[in-house]
Design a protein around this motif. Structure first.
Motif, PDB file in Angstrom:
ATOM      1  N   ILE A   1     -31.368   9.490 101.577  1.00 30.02           N
ATOM      2  CA  ILE A   1     -30.707   9.818 100.310  1.00 30.02           C
ATOM      3  C   ILE A   1     -29.347  10.454 100.573  1.00 30.02           C
ATOM      4  CG2 ILE A   1     -30.787  11.425  98.350  1.00 30.02           C
ATOM      5  CD1 ILE A   1     -33.787  10.858  98.202  1.00 30.02           C
ATOM      6  N   VAL A   2     -29.313  11.400 101.507  1.00 31.65           N
ATOM      7  CA  VAL A   2     -28.048  12.063 101.799  1.00 31.65           C
ATOM      8  C   VAL A   2     -27.015  11.073 102.322  1.00 31.65           C
ATOM      9  CG1 VAL A   2     -26.915  13.727 103.325  1.00 31.65           C
ATOM     10  CG2 VAL A   2     -29.032  14.336 102.150  1.00 31.65           C
ATOM     11  N   SER A   3     -27.465  10.176 103.208  1.00 27.47           N
ATOM     12  CA  SER A   3     -26.477   9.246 103.763  1.00 27.47           C
ATOM     13  C   SER A   3     -26.026   8.248 102.696  1.00 27.47           C
ATOM     14  CB  SER A   3     -27.037   8.541 104.999  1.00 27.47           C
ATOM     15  OG  SER A   3     -27.562   7.277 104.676  1.00 27.47           O
ATOM     16  N   LEU A   4     -26.921   7.906 101.762  1.00 29.70           N
ATOM     17  CA  LEU A   4     -26.518   7.015 100.665  1.00 29.70           C
ATOM     18  C   LEU A   4     -25.486   7.715  99.774  1.00 29.70           C
ATOM     19  CD1 LEU A   4     -27.018   4.246  99.420  1.00 29.70           C
ATOM     20  CD2 LEU A   4     -28.679   5.312  97.899  1.00 29.70           C
ATOM     21  N   ARG A   5     -25.775   8.984  99.444  1.00 24.03           N
ATOM     22  CA  ARG A   5     -24.836   9.724  98.599  1.00 24.03           C
ATOM     23  C   ARG A   5     -23.480   9.846  99.296  1.00 24.03           C
ATOM     24  NH1 ARG A   5     -28.509  14.775  96.343  1.00 24.03           N
ATOM     25  NH2 ARG A   5     -29.900  13.520  95.038  1.00 24.03           N
ATOM     26  N   PHE A   6     -23.533  10.036 100.624  1.00 26.19           N
ATOM     27  CA  PHE A   6     -22.276  10.198 101.340  1.00 26.19           C
ATOM     28  C   PHE A   6     -21.483   8.886 101.341  1.00 26.19           C
ATOM     29  CE2 PHE A   6     -19.637  10.453 105.227  1.00 26.19           C
ATOM     30  CZ  PHE A   6     -18.869  11.535 104.832  1.00 26.19           C
ATOM     31  N   SER A   7     -22.192   7.770 101.508  1.00 25.98           N
ATOM     32  CA  SER A   7     -21.400   6.534 101.535  1.00 25.98           C
ATOM     33  C   SER A   7     -20.873   6.194 100.138  1.00 25.98           C
ATOM     34  CB  SER A   7     -22.182   5.366 102.140  1.00 25.98           C
ATOM     35  OG  SER A   7     -23.419   5.241 101.537  1.00 25.98           O
ATOM     36  N   ARG A   8     -21.581   6.602  99.091  1.00 30.80           N
ATOM     37  CA  ARG A   8     -21.013   6.420  97.748  1.00 30.80           C
ATOM     38  C   ARG A   8     -19.811   7.331  97.561  1.00 30.80           C
ATOM     39  NH1 ARG A   8     -25.095   4.141  93.415  1.00 30.80           N
ATOM     40  NH2 ARG A   8     -23.295   4.455  92.073  1.00 30.80           N
ATOM     41  N   LEU A   9     -19.868   8.506  98.156  1.00 27.14           N
ATOM     42  CA  LEU A   9     -18.713   9.410  98.088  1.00 27.14           C
ATOM     43  C   LEU A   9     -17.494   8.761  98.749  1.00 27.14           C
ATOM     44  CD1 LEU A   9     -18.728  13.198  98.628  1.00 27.14           C
ATOM     45  CD2 LEU A   9     -17.162  11.850 100.000  1.00 27.14           C
ATOM     46  N   LEU A  10     -17.747   8.132  99.907  1.00 21.39           N
ATOM     47  CA  LEU A  10     -16.629   7.460 100.583  1.00 21.39           C
ATOM     48  C   LEU A  10     -16.082   6.325  99.740  1.00 21.39           C
ATOM     49  CD1 LEU A  10     -17.691   7.301 104.341  1.00 21.39           C
ATOM     50  CD2 LEU A  10     -16.007   8.788 103.228  1.00 21.39           C
ATOM     51  N   MET A  11     -17.008   5.513  99.167  1.00 23.27           N
ATOM     52  CA  MET A  11     -16.574   4.410  98.295  1.00 23.27           C
ATOM     53  C   MET A  11     -15.717   4.935  97.146  1.00 23.27           C
ATOM     54  SD  MET A  11     -17.759   1.283  98.983  1.00 23.27           S
ATOM     55  CE  MET A  11     -17.837   0.498  97.375  1.00 23.27           C
ATOM     56  N   GLY A  12     -16.200   6.028  96.546  1.00 21.56           N
ATOM     57  CA  GLY A  12     -15.471   6.604  95.410  1.00 21.56           C
ATOM     58  C   GLY A  12     -14.113   7.135  95.825  1.00 21.56           C
ATOM     59  N   MET A  13     -14.046   7.820  96.952  1.00 22.25           N
ATOM     60  CA  MET A  13     -12.766   8.349  97.424  1.00 22.25           C
ATOM     61  C   MET A  13     -11.769   7.221  97.657  1.00 22.25           C
ATOM     62  SD  MET A  13     -12.572  11.559  97.413  1.00 22.25           S
ATOM     63  CE  MET A  13     -11.116  11.976  98.329  1.00 22.25           C
ATOM     64  N   MET A  14     -12.246   6.174  98.348  1.00 19.60           N
ATOM     65  CA  MET A  14     -11.337   5.060  98.658  1.00 19.60           C
ATOM     66  C   MET A  14     -10.816   4.413  97.377  1.00 19.60           C
ATOM     67  SD  MET A  14     -12.585   2.976 101.979  1.00 19.60           S
ATOM     68  CE  MET A  14     -14.284   2.636 101.657  1.00 19.60           C
TER      69      MET A  14
ATOM     70  N   PRO B   1     -22.485   0.879  97.799  1.00 17.71           N
ATOM     71  CA  PRO B   1     -21.820   0.604  99.074  1.00 17.71           C
ATOM     72  C   PRO B   1     -21.859  -0.888  99.406  1.00 17.71           C
ATOM     73  CG  PRO B   1     -23.277   2.470  99.282  1.00 17.71           C
ATOM     74  CD  PRO B   1     -23.528   1.896  97.935  1.00 17.71           C
ATOM     75  N   VAL B   2     -20.715  -1.413  99.834  1.00 16.03           N
ATOM     76  CA  VAL B   2     -20.663  -2.802 100.293  1.00 16.03           C
ATOM     77  C   VAL B   2     -20.982  -2.801 101.790  1.00 16.03           C
ATOM     78  CG1 VAL B   2     -19.044  -3.518  98.529  1.00 16.03           C
ATOM     79  CG2 VAL B   2     -18.199  -2.583 100.679  1.00 16.03           C
ATOM     80  N   SER B   3     -20.909  -3.967 102.395  1.00 16.51           N
ATOM     81  CA  SER B   3     -21.243  -4.037 103.819  1.00 16.51           C
ATOM     82  C   SER B   3     -20.291  -3.172 104.639  1.00 16.51           C
ATOM     83  CB  SER B   3     -21.137  -5.488 104.296  1.00 16.51           C
ATOM     84  OG  SER B   3     -19.778  -5.842 104.391  1.00 16.51           O
ATOM     85  N   SER B   4     -20.760  -2.708 105.772  1.00 17.40           N
ATOM     86  CA  SER B   4     -19.938  -1.778 106.546  1.00 17.40           C
ATOM     87  C   SER B   4     -18.671  -2.460 107.043  1.00 17.40           C
ATOM     88  CB  SER B   4     -20.734  -1.213 107.719  1.00 17.40           C
ATOM     89  OG  SER B   4     -21.160  -2.281 108.542  1.00 17.40           O
ATOM     90  N   GLY B   5     -18.765  -3.781 107.306  1.00 16.55           N
ATOM     91  CA  GLY B   5     -17.565  -4.500 107.724  1.00 16.55           C
ATOM     92  C   GLY B   5     -16.500  -4.441 106.640  1.00 16.55           C
TER      93      GLY B   5
END
Lengths: 345, 423
Positions: free
Chosen positions: A61-74, A198-202
């Motif tokens: 859950i934490v890592s999902l929230r963090f990657s959504r945070l990154l998506m949102g920031m970008m 989150p989209v694919s890491s690539g």
């Protein structure tokens, strides 16, 4: 000018008190950003608070929230910074990626690539196709607006032709969607509603690189953008290659907007309003405004996303709905109190 | 004044489909204060844009200190030449300091940092133009005079050798104009700054300029000291109106003033004409006759006729009849009184029907009483009477000595000729 150096000339603190106040404001802003980002890490459909990091579900859950945070920031940073540039270059408070058809063009490119491509091509090609489509759209808008003028279209004809081209693009998207297969339709509509899934890491890495590149380019241009605020002619008189700055600025802003669209779909409002709010607080100097608006736009979108996934959990509200519904009234109040600093027309 | 600061060599310039500058050649010497004058639209602004390399000449060369201006790097050009536009507009809430800083833009580092000598220049420019106290104010909130001084400070911050001002002071009120001019004069006298000022205030420019350049329709038609350029005949033909040039007995300054009233005085003719019109055919006639200086009367017209409205608006004496009624005897008698007072009677291109046929009979009565009658030709197309009565009447008048006219221009000529032969 051959004047004597008097004492006062050596003293560069002539902005004195207002400079301290501005510095304080920036410190407060950074504190607010950190606080809001931390808060958004606590919000999610699974509940409010920090999940148990020892358990596998908790750390997921934490890592999902963090990657959504990154998506949102970008996404937020890209949209907001591109809005700053469009407004500065066109010297118009209404300018933003949507109005100029850039988002529409990027959306059309993305739709085509979602419907037509598959696999790796979609994930990695999406930002590139969106950017190319957005640039082509911008060229089309510029070309239409230039008709009849002697080379340099007026802001009004640019915005008018931008709105027209933009609606044509969305009509074509609608048409493509209505004739697509069920699966394709689902993909496109899901993407169009705007979401920070989150989209694919690539694709994330590629988008991050493009967005960082775009932001860096704009920041490098920012002192020159200030000079362009007084118009093309004045910038020329002051020794700039005004047309080069204009073209470079438009390209960088288009790159940012197109990457954001390919990453998270059509999220409105951020590119138009966040730049105004930031300008209201920190002034129109683009050297400060570009990084601050990027940070502000990113944080705003992250917070909106946290709300979107929490309020009606387990149902997720499209984040574009939250940006306008929650952000609209809030920003309206700010802008009304600081209208003068935001944009004196 | 050793060197030419700005030189135009047979420069023609303009826009896509329109040539504005036509083979212009001149030089402005280093340290000179030159005023560029000429009527609106004569190409002054285009000349400045060409000098600043914003426009490429169609032919010819523009040189800044001996170098082709299009081969000079923009940053170097900005250190040689500054342009103060008519008005600068800042759409956002930039402070005065931020605006003036733009003057150093071309020497800024990658990240927009200014060196301390840049800061010094910015500060000095603000002190020199007396806007230092305004540095934290919003530019858009300032008065026109203050904004213009800020613009000047910004251009001074470029530290240029030449400053060109494009009617930058024309719209300022007189005290602000004096203020800005004083700054320019100081720059010129104390710092040997070369100044090219586009100006509409000929008297003010005459008091401070070394030399005048006079332009008309894209050509440079005269260059020289103010007294040599400010010749009444020359100015009157360029500006297309009567201008007087006088020398102030106390200061020796040249004063250029317009003579608007002479227009009316010259045109007063003491000749009167009576116009027979109707249905809007008289409006243009009234206007032209009044401008040419005739006294005009008109009638008989129906109330509500557009000619009647026009006559009332132009203060023309008019005989009226009730709307949609045939002309009665009373009105005819009154009209004949007017005709008796008039030197000439003009019949407009009014359509004739049975209702206003009596107006034609008025014309024939006028002819019998010895007046010169001028008839609009082409009555056949406007004759709506039964049995073409109007056509017959008009043909009769023409054989009896009435004069036909086609255009108003022709009518005016005939009126003039007739007044000469008649008196």
């Amino acid at each position: 000018m051959g004047m004597n150096d008097s004492g006062i000339c050596r003293d560069n603190s002539f902005t004195g008190r207002s400079r301290i106040r501005a510095g304080l404001r920036i410190v407060l802003f950074f504190a607010a950003v950190l606080l809001l980002l931390a808060l958004s890490m606590l919000l999610g459909p699974s509940g409010i608070g920090i999940p148990d990091l020892q358990s596998p579900s908790g750390s997921a859950i934490v890592s999902l929230r963090f990657s959504r945070l990154l998506m949102g920031m970008m996404t937020g940073a890209a949209l907001s910074a591109s809005g700053v540039v469009f407004q500065a270059l066109l010297r118009n408070p209404l300018a933003e990626p949507y109005v100029l058809g850039v988002s529409g063009g990027a959306g059309l490119g993305a739709t085509l690539s979602i419907l037509g491509g598959s696999g790796l091509f979609v994930t990695l090609g999406l930002p590139v196709v969106a950017f190319i489509a957005a640039v082509l759209t911008l060229m089309l808008v510029y070309g239409i607006a230039s008709q009849g003028s002697s080379g340099h279209p007026s802001v009004y004809s640019l915005i008018l032709s931008g709105v027209i081209v933009s609606s044509i693009c969305s009509s074509v998207i609608m048409f493509l969607v209505s004739t697509a297969s069920v699966e394709g339709m689902h993909n496109v509509i899901w993407w169009m509603l705007g979401s920070l899934q989150p989209v694919s890491s690539g694709q994330q890495l590629l988008s991050a690189a493009l967005i960082l590149g775009g932001l860096g380019g704009i920041w490098l241009l920012s002192p020159r953008l200030n000079a362009l605020a007084l118009g093309r002619e004045m910038a020329h008189y002051q020794g700039l290659h005004a047309d080069r700055v204009l073209v470079a600025g438009l390209l960088f802003a288009t790159l940012l907007a197109a990457t954001a669209v390919s990453l998270s779909g059509m999220i409105g409002f951020v590119g138009l309003i966040v730049p105004h709010v930031m300008r209201a607080f920190f002034g129109p100097d683009n050297r400060k405004l570009v990084p601050l608006a990027a940070l502000g736009g990113g944080t705003f979108l992250v917070v909106c996303d946290a709300l979107a996934r929490t309020i009606l959990a387990p149902i997720e509200i499209p984040v574009g709905v939250v940006t306008a519904l929650a952000g609209g009234p809030f920003f309206l109040i700010i802008l009304q109190r600081r209208m003068k600093q935001a944009w004196i027309a | 004044m050793e060197q030419a600061a700005l030189t135009f060599r047979e420069v023609s310039a303009g826009y896509k489909h329109r040539k504005v500058l036509d083979n212009v050649s001149f030089s402005v010497m280093e340290g000179e204060f030159v005023s560029l004058i000429g009527p609106n639209g004569c190409g002054k602004s285009t000349l400045l844009k060409t000098a600043a390399a914003l426009l490429k000449p169609l032919s010819g060369v523009v040189e800044l200190f001996g170098q082709d201006v299009h081969r000079i790097k923009p940053a170097v050009r900005a250190s040689l030449l500054g342009v103060v536009p008519q008005k600068i507009e800042s759409p956002m809430a930039f402070t005065v300091l931020q605006i003036v800083m733009n003057g150093r833009i071309s020497s800024m580092g990658r990240w927009g940092a200014l060196s301390s000598s840049d800061h010094d220049l910015v500060e000095r420019s603000m002190i020199y133009t007396d806007v230092f106290g305004l540095r934290d104010r919003y530019f858009t909130e300032l008065s026109g005079g203050e904004q213009q001084r800020v613009a000047l400070a910004m251009v001074l911050a470029q530290d240029p050798k030449i400053i060109m001002l494009d009617e930058s002071i024309s719209h300022l009120d007189i005290n602000h104009r004096q203020e800005v001019l004083q700054i320019l004069m100081n720059l010129n006298r104390e710092k040997q700054m070369t100044i090219l000022l586009v100006s509409h205030d000929l008297s003010l420019s005459a008091s401070i300029s070394d030399r005048f350049l006079l332009m008309d329709s894209g050509r440079l038609i005269k260059a020289g000291i103010p007294a040599a350029v400010l010749m009444p005949d020359l100015l009157s033909s360029v500006y297309n109106c009567d201008l007087r040039v006088q020398q102030d007995p106390y200061t020796g300054n040249l004063q250029v003033s317009g003579a608007v009233d002479s227009l009316n005085r010259r045109k007063k003719l003491n000749r009167s004409v009576h116009v027979i019109a109707g249905g809007g055919s008289g409006i243009e006639l009234y206007r032209r006759l009044l401008i040419e200086g005739y006294e005009v009367t008109t009638g008989v017209l129906n109330r509500l006729d557009s000619d009647a409205e026009a006559a009332r608006a132009l203060n023309i004496e008019v005989v009226l009849e009730q709307p949609f009624s045939p002309v009665g005897n009373e009105a005819i008698a009154e009209a004949l009184k007017m005709i008796d007072k008039a030197d000439n009677v003009i019949l407009s291109q009014v359509p004739i029907g049975s209702g206003n046929l009596v107006n034609l009979q008025l014309a024939s009565e006028a002819l019998k009483r010895g007046k010169t009658v001028l008839l609009a030709k082409g009555i056949a197309d406007r004759d709506y009477t039964e049995g073409k009565a109007a056509l017959q009447l008009v043909n009769g008048l023409l054989t009896d000595g009435a004069i036909g006219w086609q255009s108003i221009q022709e009518l005016m000529l005939q009126l003039q000729q007739h007044s000469h032969s008649g008196q």
